[in-house]
Design a protein around this motif. Structure first.
Motif, PDB file in Angstrom:
ATOM      1  N   ALA A  87       0.830  -1.211   0.000  1.00 22.98           N
ATOM      2  CA  ALA A  87       0.000   0.000   0.000  1.00 22.98           C
ATOM      3  C   ALA A  87       0.862   1.257   0.000  1.00 22.98           C
ATOM      4  N   ALA A  88       1.968   1.235   0.753  1.00 21.87           N
ATOM      5  CA  ALA A  88       2.868   2.389   0.786  1.00 21.87           C
ATOM      6  C   ALA A  88       3.494   2.629  -0.583  1.00 21.87           C
ATOM      7  N   LEU A  89       3.909   1.549  -1.256  1.00 23.93           N
ATOM      8  CA  LEU A  89       4.471   1.685  -2.599  1.00 23.93           C
ATOM      9  C   LEU A  89       3.420   2.227  -3.565  1.00 23.93           C
ATOM     10  N   ALA A  90       2.191   1.745  -3.470  1.00 22.74           N
ATOM     11  CA  ALA A  90       1.129   2.230  -4.350  1.00 22.74           C
ATOM     12  C   ALA A  90       0.912   3.730  -4.160  1.00 22.74           C
ATOM     13  N   VAL A 122      -1.282 -11.697  -2.686  1.00 25.04           N
ATOM     14  CA  VAL A 122      -1.971 -11.773  -3.980  1.00 25.04           C
ATOM     15  C   VAL A 122      -3.092 -10.747  -4.050  1.00 25.04           C
ATOM     16  N   LYS A 123      -3.883 -10.644  -3.002  1.00 31.47           N
ATOM     17  CA  LYS A 123      -4.978  -9.665  -2.981  1.00 31.47           C
ATOM     18  C   LYS A 123      -4.441  -8.239  -3.049  1.00 31.47           C
ATOM     19  N   ALA A 124      -3.340  -7.985  -2.337  1.00 31.97           N
ATOM     20  CA  ALA A 124      -2.800  -6.630  -2.292  1.00 31.97           C
ATOM     21  C   ALA A 124      -2.160  -6.220  -3.610  1.00 31.97           C
ATOM     22  N   ARG A 143      -0.249 -17.709 -12.264  1.00 28.37           N
ATOM     23  CA  ARG A 143      -1.424 -18.513 -11.890  1.00 28.37           C
ATOM     24  C   ARG A 143      -1.947 -18.116 -10.513  1.00 28.37           C
ATOM     25  N   ALA A 144      -1.026 -17.808  -9.585  1.00 26.67           N
ATOM     26  CA  ALA A 144      -1.454 -17.416  -8.243  1.00 26.67           C
ATOM     27  C   ALA A 144      -2.171 -16.063  -8.266  1.00 26.67           C
TER      28      ALA A 144
END
Length: 255
Positions: A87-90, A122-124, A143-144
């Protein structure tokens, strides 16, 4: 000063992967590497034993210090470790849309061992994919990230998630004689490469490839040319890789 790539990556004490791989690959590409360290890991060429992630506050403090006095042209991320760091990188990337961004979606070390909770990571990663100029997953990561087994369907789902370009790395596929990579831009296949599969396993090859791409992009190379140059360079350094111990993964000789 040389164009600079700011890397978000973890410390690998063996020097095979992580931030040392970034520094060496980016230097070989002709650019300069700056590092925002995301985690300290405990690993060698054979296995990851554990890690301690950097807090998001310390991570952002590192990046804010660097961007004040270095000519950042590109950002590359590898191991991020926690959803807070993602989140910080985003947030950082949204504040700096002028930077090209190479996303290497590291989930598990090739040597074995966790680099974070895979399900939550994966969700993040969904937040980072639309911000990336190129995503460079191996087929396990692809795939993940998508939940799709078929590689073409998985790649197209990544574009549906907002990807702009994807380099699918085929080293984990059951092709005993060769490795095949495929580059897609805007959902269309634009290049495919094959190289002979070398003997043994290699520590940090994915980090090295993504970082060399970032280094060339920082120097205004086109995406297709940057990928092709990185693939040629990586094959050469893997051919000269060093074997630390019997049974260990080989470490690319990037210089």
């Amino acid at each position: 000063m040389r164009a600079t790539v700011l890397c978000f990556s973890g410390l690998d004490p063996s020097g095979g992967a992580g931030l040392q791989a970034d520094i060496e690959a980016i230097g070989a590409s002709g650019a300069h590497a700056a590092i925002a360290c995301t985690a300290l890991t405990v690993q060698n060429s054979q296995q990851v034993f554990g890690f301690e992630a950097t807090s998001k506050e310390l991570l952002l403090a590192q990046t804010n210090a660097v961007v004040q006095d270095l000519p950042i042209r590109c950002v590359k991320s590898g191991m991020l470790g926690t959803t807070d760091n993602i989140a910080a990188l985003a947030d950082f990337l949204r504040a700096h849309p002028e930077y090209t961004y190479v996303l290497d979606p590291v989930l598990v070390a090739n040597s074995g061992g966790s680099l974070g909770n895979q399900a939550t990571l994966v969700k993040a990663f969904v937040e980072l994919i639309p911000l990336a100029s190129i995503v460079t997953p191996n087929t396990v990561e692809l795939r993940a990230l998508t939940g799709e087994e078929d590689l073409e369907q998985a790649t197209q789902k990544l574009f549906a998630m907002g990807a702009h370009a994807v380099l699918v790395k085929g080293g984990h596929e059951d092709t005993p004689d060769y490795i095949q990579n495929t580059l897609y831009i805007a959902g269309q296949q634009v290049a495919q490469s094959r190289c002979p599969r070398l003997e043994g396993e290699y520590h940090g090859s994915g980090c090295s490839l993504a970082s060399f791409i970032a280094g060339r992009l920082a120097q205004d190379e086109t995406l297709k040319d940057a990928v092709q140059q990185a693939e040629q360079w990586l094959f050469e350094v893997l051919q000269h890789a060093e074997i630390p111990v019997v049974g260990g993964q080989r470490i690319p000789k990037r210089f």
